[in-house]
Design a protein around this motif. Sequence first.
Motif, mmCIF file in Angstrom:
data_model
loop_
_atom_site.group_PDB
_atom_site.id
_atom_site.type_symbol
_atom_site.label_atom_id
_atom_site.label_comp_id
_atom_site.label_asym_id
_atom_site.label_seq_id
_atom_site.Cartn_x
_atom_site.Cartn_y
_atom_site.Cartn_z
ATOM 1 N N VAL A 84 48.873 25.793 34.895
ATOM 2 C CA VAL A 84 47.780 25.618 35.859
ATOM 3 C C VAL A 84 47.792 26.748 36.885
ATOM 4 C CG1 VAL A 84 46.912 24.158 37.727
ATOM 5 C CG2 VAL A 84 47.581 23.132 35.553
ATOM 6 N N ALA A 85 48.980 27.109 37.380
ATOM 7 C CA ALA A 85 49.074 28.192 38.360
ATOM 8 C C ALA A 85 48.606 29.514 37.760
ATOM 9 C CB ALA A 85 50.509 28.323 38.867
ATOM 10 N N ALA A 86 49.048 29.809 36.534
ATOM 11 C CA ALA A 86 48.692 31.080 35.899
ATOM 12 C C ALA A 86 47.207 31.157 35.581
ATOM 13 C CB ALA A 86 49.508 31.274 34.625
ATOM 14 N N VAL A 87 46.656 30.098 34.984
ATOM 15 C CA VAL A 87 45.244 30.135 34.605
ATOM 16 C C VAL A 87 44.354 30.152 35.848
ATOM 17 C CG1 VAL A 87 44.692 27.661 34.425
ATOM 18 C CG2 VAL A 87 43.658 29.279 32.826
ATOM 19 N N SER A 88 44.787 29.506 36.923
ATOM 20 C CA SER A 88 44.012 29.526 38.172
ATOM 21 C C SER A 88 43.954 30.931 38.754
ATOM 22 C CB SER A 88 44.619 28.557 39.188
ATOM 23 O OG SER A 88 44.553 27.225 38.730
ATOM 24 N N GLN A 89 45.071 31.650 38.705
ATOM 25 C CA GLN A 89 45.080 33.023 39.210
ATOM 26 C C GLN A 89 44.134 33.900 38.394
ATOM 27 O OE1 GLN A 89 49.207 34.270 39.302
ATOM 28 N NE2 GLN A 89 49.787 32.519 40.566
ATOM 29 N N GLY A 90 44.131 33.719 37.086
ATOM 30 C CA GLY A 90 43.223 34.496 36.247
ATOM 31 C C GLY A 90 41.765 34.145 36.488
ATOM 32 N N ILE A 91 41.490 32.868 36.707
ATOM 33 C CA ILE A 91 40.117 32.448 37.000
ATOM 34 C C ILE A 91 39.641 33.063 38.312
ATOM 35 C CG2 ILE A 91 38.754 30.447 37.748
ATOM 36 C CD1 ILE A 91 40.176 28.837 35.551
ATOM 37 N N MET A 92 40.516 33.105 39.322
ATOM 38 C CA MET A 92 40.141 33.731 40.598
ATOM 39 C C MET A 92 39.834 35.211 40.408
ATOM 40 S SD MET A 92 42.500 31.942 43.521
ATOM 41 C CE MET A 92 44.048 31.825 42.630
ATOM 42 N N LEU A 93 40.646 35.880 39.609
ATOM 43 C CA LEU A 93 40.390 37.291 39.323
ATOM 44 C C LEU A 93 39.052 37.465 38.617
ATOM 45 C CD1 LEU A 93 41.252 40.277 39.109
ATOM 46 C CD2 LEU A 93 42.450 39.676 36.991
ATOM 47 N N GLY A 94 38.800 36.637 37.602
ATOM 48 C CA GLY A 94 37.537 36.730 36.876
ATOM 49 C C GLY A 94 36.336 36.445 37.759
ATOM 50 N N ALA A 95 36.473 35.453 38.652
ATOM 51 C CA ALA A 95 35.376 35.124 39.563
ATOM 52 C C ALA A 95 35.063 36.286 40.492
ATOM 53 C CB ALA A 95 35.726 33.878 40.372
ATOM 54 N N MET A 96 36.098 36.987 40.953
ATOM 55 C CA MET A 96 35.871 38.146 41.814
ATOM 56 C C MET A 96 35.205 39.281 41.035
ATOM 57 S SD MET A 96 39.255 38.352 44.235
ATOM 58 C CE MET A 96 38.638 39.840 45.019
ATOM 59 N N LEU A 97 35.672 39.523 39.811
ATOM 60 C CA LEU A 97 35.118 40.617 39.018
ATOM 61 C C LEU A 97 33.656 40.383 38.650
ATOM 62 C CD1 LEU A 97 38.099 41.397 36.601
ATOM 63 C CD2 LEU A 97 37.193 42.890 38.384
ATOM 64 N N GLN A 98 33.290 39.132 38.422
ATOM 65 C CA GLN A 98 31.900 38.859 38.041
ATOM 66 C C GLN A 98 30.968 38.832 39.240
ATOM 67 O OE1 GLN A 98 32.255 35.074 36.109
ATOM 68 N NE2 GLN A 98 32.109 33.893 38.002
ATOM 69 N N GLY A 99 31.544 38.825 40.465
ATOM 70 C CA GLY A 99 30.732 38.887 41.672
ATOM 71 C C GLY A 99 30.652 37.567 42.403
ATOM 72 N N ILE A 100 30.659 37.652 43.734
ATOM 73 C CA ILE A 100 30.576 36.480 44.599
ATOM 74 C C ILE A 100 29.346 36.630 45.485
ATOM 75 C CG2 ILE A 100 31.681 35.304 46.550
ATOM 76 C CD1 ILE A 100 34.371 35.954 45.217
ATOM 77 N N GLU A 101 28.527 35.599 45.507
ATOM 78 C CA GLU A 101 27.269 35.661 46.242
ATOM 79 C C GLU A 101 27.505 35.538 47.746
ATOM 80 O OE1 GLU A 101 22.903 33.405 46.308
ATOM 81 O OE2 GLU A 101 24.388 32.938 44.741
ATOM 82 N N VAL A 102 27.025 36.523 48.493
ATOM 83 C CA VAL A 102 27.209 36.555 49.950
ATOM 84 C C VAL A 102 25.854 36.729 50.614
ATOM 85 C CG1 VAL A 102 28.290 37.774 51.884
ATOM 86 C CG2 VAL A 102 29.523 37.543 49.713
ATOM 87 N N GLU A 103 25.646 35.995 51.685
ATOM 88 C CA GLU A 103 24.412 36.121 52.446
ATOM 89 C C GLU A 103 24.733 35.920 53.928
ATOM 90 O OE1 GLU A 103 20.192 33.742 52.853
ATOM 91 O OE2 GLU A 103 21.124 33.897 50.878
#
Length: 333
Positions: free
Chosen positions: A122-141
């Motif tokens: 869970v710890a490892a896959v969560s870290q990878g998901i966070m990395l992927g979420a950052m790479l795909q972009g985070i919506e900011v307004e």
Amino acid sequence: MDYALIWAILIAVAVFAYVALDGFDLGVALLFPWFKKEQDRDIMMNTVAPVWDGNETWLVLGGGGLLAVFPLAYAVLMPALYMPVIAMLLGLIFRGVAFEYRFKTKRAKHIWDLSFIIGSFVAAVSQGIMLGAMLQGIEVEGRAYAGGWFDWLTPFSIFCGLAVVVGYALLGASWLVMKTSGDLQTRSYALARKAALLLVAAIAFVSLYLPWRDATIAERWFSFPASVWLWVLPVVLAGVTFGLLRSLFKQQEGRPYLWALGLFLLSFAGFAVSIFPYLVPFEITIWEAAAPDNSLKFLLVGAVVLIPIIFAYTGYTYWVFRGKVDADSGYHD
């Protein structure tokens, strides 16, 4: 002096140190399902038991540094990644408890083995998901997170999560190659070879997918002739991959772990090149996210003292517990 850039480098060092060190002990847990004998599992856990908690110091430094030094980035990233962050912390808690309780019981040992495996996964896959979420972009307004509760959950982020699991398994298997002998070491070589091939395939896929998906990244890597020097990274990556596989097939004990770290370092460098100078890709730069210079200078004084101390005691710990671990010796014996 550019204090924001200095702090960005320091936090990058802390994050890589965490991946390099805590990655292999998470990886050892991920390999438990392939080692059914209790004695093998005892040895595997004893290879990381003296160092695992010290390895997590770098996670605290990276996360705490982000809050103190880049508060705007922290304020945007945390709402975007609350669920994987909480999942990671819960996984690390279960993994940490399992380290001590597993050696205190006989009847419930299988429960703590399961806690060790699941918590680490869970710890490892969560870290990878966070990395992927950052790479795909985070919506900011308006300097705030503007996305939804589950924006982090996409096929690409899940792929990145599984890729990190494979990468940590490679680090864990390479670590066991150094720290064990006999049948356990032989099987670790075999698992490391499989994990290395899977990880290289995952790196190749991400390297092709991101420029195809994002025009900014594509321009960064394919705008000739300005980007020609960046192609040193994939060339070196190919050389490191060859060195890793060669060391595994020739069974050179001390080298696979270092080559595996090289893969992570080059991937980390490629990630940094792709998003620089953004801390929240491609919305908030390092300088926009940074605290005032007075705060950065004050915190830097503490870091100049603290970081060498962390390196010193970490190095000393690894020196004290150097060498092979077998059934007759170990941290818990």
